[in-house]
Design a protein around this motif. Structure first.
Motif, PDB file in Angstrom:
ATOM      1  N   THR B 157      16.168  75.355   1.024  1.00 57.61           N
ATOM      2  CA  THR B 157      16.434  74.059   0.399  1.00 57.61           C
ATOM      3  C   THR B 157      17.513  74.172  -0.662  1.00 57.61           C
ATOM      4  O   THR B 157      18.385  73.301  -0.772  1.00 57.61           O
ATOM      5  N   VAL B 164      25.495  70.666   0.256  1.00 58.86           N
ATOM      6  CA  VAL B 164      25.743  69.229   0.235  1.00 58.86           C
ATOM      7  C   VAL B 164      26.625  68.860  -0.954  1.00 58.86           C
ATOM      8  O   VAL B 164      27.597  68.096  -0.809  1.00 58.86           O
ATOM      9  N   GLN B 195      23.931  60.248  -6.665  1.00 60.78           N
ATOM     10  CA  GLN B 195      23.189  59.487  -5.653  1.00 60.78           C
ATOM     11  C   GLN B 195      22.395  60.424  -4.752  1.00 60.78           C
ATOM     12  O   GLN B 195      21.213  60.197  -4.464  1.00 60.78           O
ATOM     13  N   PHE B 196      23.059  61.485  -4.338  1.00 59.64           N
ATOM     14  CA  PHE B 196      22.378  62.471  -3.495  1.00 59.64           C
ATOM     15  C   PHE B 196      21.218  63.107  -4.243  1.00 59.64           C
ATOM     16  O   PHE B 196      20.130  63.296  -3.692  1.00 59.64           O
ATOM     17  N   LEU B 199      18.148  61.072  -4.174  1.00 53.64           N
ATOM     18  CA  LEU B 199      17.523  61.181  -2.862  1.00 53.64           C
ATOM     19  C   LEU B 199      16.810  62.522  -2.717  1.00 53.64           C
ATOM     20  O   LEU B 199      15.669  62.593  -2.234  1.00 53.64           O
ATOM     21  N   PHE B 200      17.484  63.552  -3.142  1.00 55.72           N
ATOM     22  CA  PHE B 200      16.946  64.914  -3.045  1.00 55.72           C
ATOM     23  C   PHE B 200      15.634  65.033  -3.800  1.00 55.72           C
ATOM     24  O   PHE B 200      14.633  65.537  -3.265  1.00 55.72           O
ATOM     25  N   LYS B 202      13.639  62.678  -4.697  1.00 56.31           N
ATOM     26  CA  LYS B 202      12.639  61.824  -4.043  1.00 56.31           C
ATOM     27  C   LYS B 202      11.940  62.573  -2.915  1.00 56.31           C
ATOM     28  O   LYS B 202      10.736  62.431  -2.703  1.00 56.31           O
ATOM     29  N   SER B 203      12.734  63.337  -2.177  1.00 56.69           N
ATOM     30  CA  SER B 203      12.163  64.071  -1.045  1.00 56.69           C
ATOM     31  C   SER B 203      11.269  65.216  -1.508  1.00 56.69           C
ATOM     32  O   SER B 203      10.425  65.695  -0.747  1.00 56.69           O
ATOM     33  N   ILE B 205       9.432  65.146  -4.541  1.00 55.35           N
ATOM     34  CA  ILE B 205       8.244  64.598  -5.205  1.00 55.35           C
ATOM     35  C   ILE B 205       7.416  63.847  -4.189  1.00 55.35           C
ATOM     36  O   ILE B 205       7.666  62.692  -3.904  1.00 55.35           O
TER      37      ILE B 205
END
Lengths: 206, 206
Positions: B157, B164, B195-196, B199-200, B202-203, B205
């Motif tokens: 990860t 990214v 922004q990424f 999102l990151f 969020k994935s 938690i």
DNA sequence: TGTTTGACTATTTAATTTAACGGGTCAAAG
DNA sequence: CTTTGACCCGTTAAATTAAATAGTCAAACA
């Protein structure tokens, strides 16, 4: 008669030209494909080519456009076939990957030369980009409507999604001399994109 | 005495050389910085430079290394200061962005020329990459241990995360002629990375 | 002994010239 | 309406030459 009008048998001739151009471009890329070569492949004169297309740029744009249309068509069919939006994204990445695999040399066009191409080419690029973003946005919306995804700002998220995919492709393919994007490289790109996709979907399913 | 030994006043001299080299490289990049210029800046002869560093590559590697060490030091301090691991990631992206802003020209080194540099340079690059991945992995682990993140395969990860970020930087900065990575471009990169990051996180938690 | 240097070389790179090529046009023919 | 060979002109590639530049070293110096 003018080349822009596509009727009947003229349409067929345009298609054969596009096909010949597509082959050349797919193998050698934009820069290294000459109008003379395309003409020779078709066993017609270069002047005839110019009878059907006003300039090189137009011919090449038409090739790209038709290729992209085919890709979009596949995507649309796919979205109608599948139910789960996460599977749609998965399939999208897969389709896009295959598409770029056959069309690599096209992407090898040097940036410096892109700017030489008239606005036409740049316009096409942004149009296709927008269209692509629209497809992803659509999937995300559908995901929200069917309760599969929770996502505010679908448009922004779709753009980010595409840019990350593009970025992963670039990062992996970056320092390759020229024709040397190997099968392993393609697999590496696919792997990273899948990994990202997993993460992406996770962030959506909340 | 040999340049590799760093004792007392010799160390100070090495530092001044590194500083002069850093300035030149930061402004003009690797390719466009000559040993003669660095020597002239220091008002010493080129031969003296070669007394302290065996070759250009070594000097440049030393510059990059010291810069990166400073960055890593800042990151470590930051991770000790903060409690929330998501804030750590946020701060990491911010620090990295600032770091690259001042060091752009360094990244402008043409890939083709990198391969010309001996293995030394490439080794340094991979070492720094690994070190960076280690830092992110550490944050992800800490996040899991403290129950802030749920993430299997922290290493993979972390690598994806870095790639990214790198990709987003490339995609945005790609088609800029040369010195033209404008302030707006930097802001665009920062925006996309933020922004990424959102999102990151969020994935993670879940 | 550790440090500095100018003078030197061998390779790379840049500048310059020259030749080939490729995009695009057109009058004329089919 | 379609096709073509011959032609033009700007760009690019090849060849040649000049200029920089990385790296060395014997000698001077502190």
């Amino acid at each position: 008669m003018v080349a822009i009008i596509h009727d009947g048998e003229n349409r067929a001739k345009l298609e054969t030209i596009l096909e010949a151009a597509r082959k050349r471009i797919g193998t050698y890329g934009f820069e290294k494909t000459t109008m003379q070569e395309i003409a020779a492949d078709l066993r017609i004169s270069k002047a005839t080519l110019y009878y059907y297309f006003p300039d090189k740029e137009s011919l090449f744009s038409a090739v790209v456009e038709s290729e992209m249309e085919e890709f979009f068509s596949l995507v649309r069919k796919m979205t109608q076939r599948l139910k789960r939006t996460d599977h749609m994204l998965q399939e999208y990445v897969s389709l896009r990957h295959d598409f770029f695999r056959t069309f690599v040399n096209l992407t090898r066009l040097r940036i410096s030369n892109i700017s030489q191409f008239n606005t036409q080419f740049r316009d096409l690029k942004t149009r296709l980009r927008r269209e692509e973003a629209g497809l992803i946005t659509g999937i995300l919306r559908k995901g929200r409507e069917t309760g599969q995804f929770s996502c505010s700002d679908e448009e922004g998220t779709a753009l980010l999604f595409l840019e990350v995919l593009h970025g992963l492709r670039m990062v992996t393919a970056q320092n390759k001399p020229f024709p040397e994007i190997s099968a392993e490289d393609f697999e590496a790109i696919a792997g990273k994109q899948r990994q990202f996709l997993q993460l992406f979907v996770k962030s959506l399913i909340k």
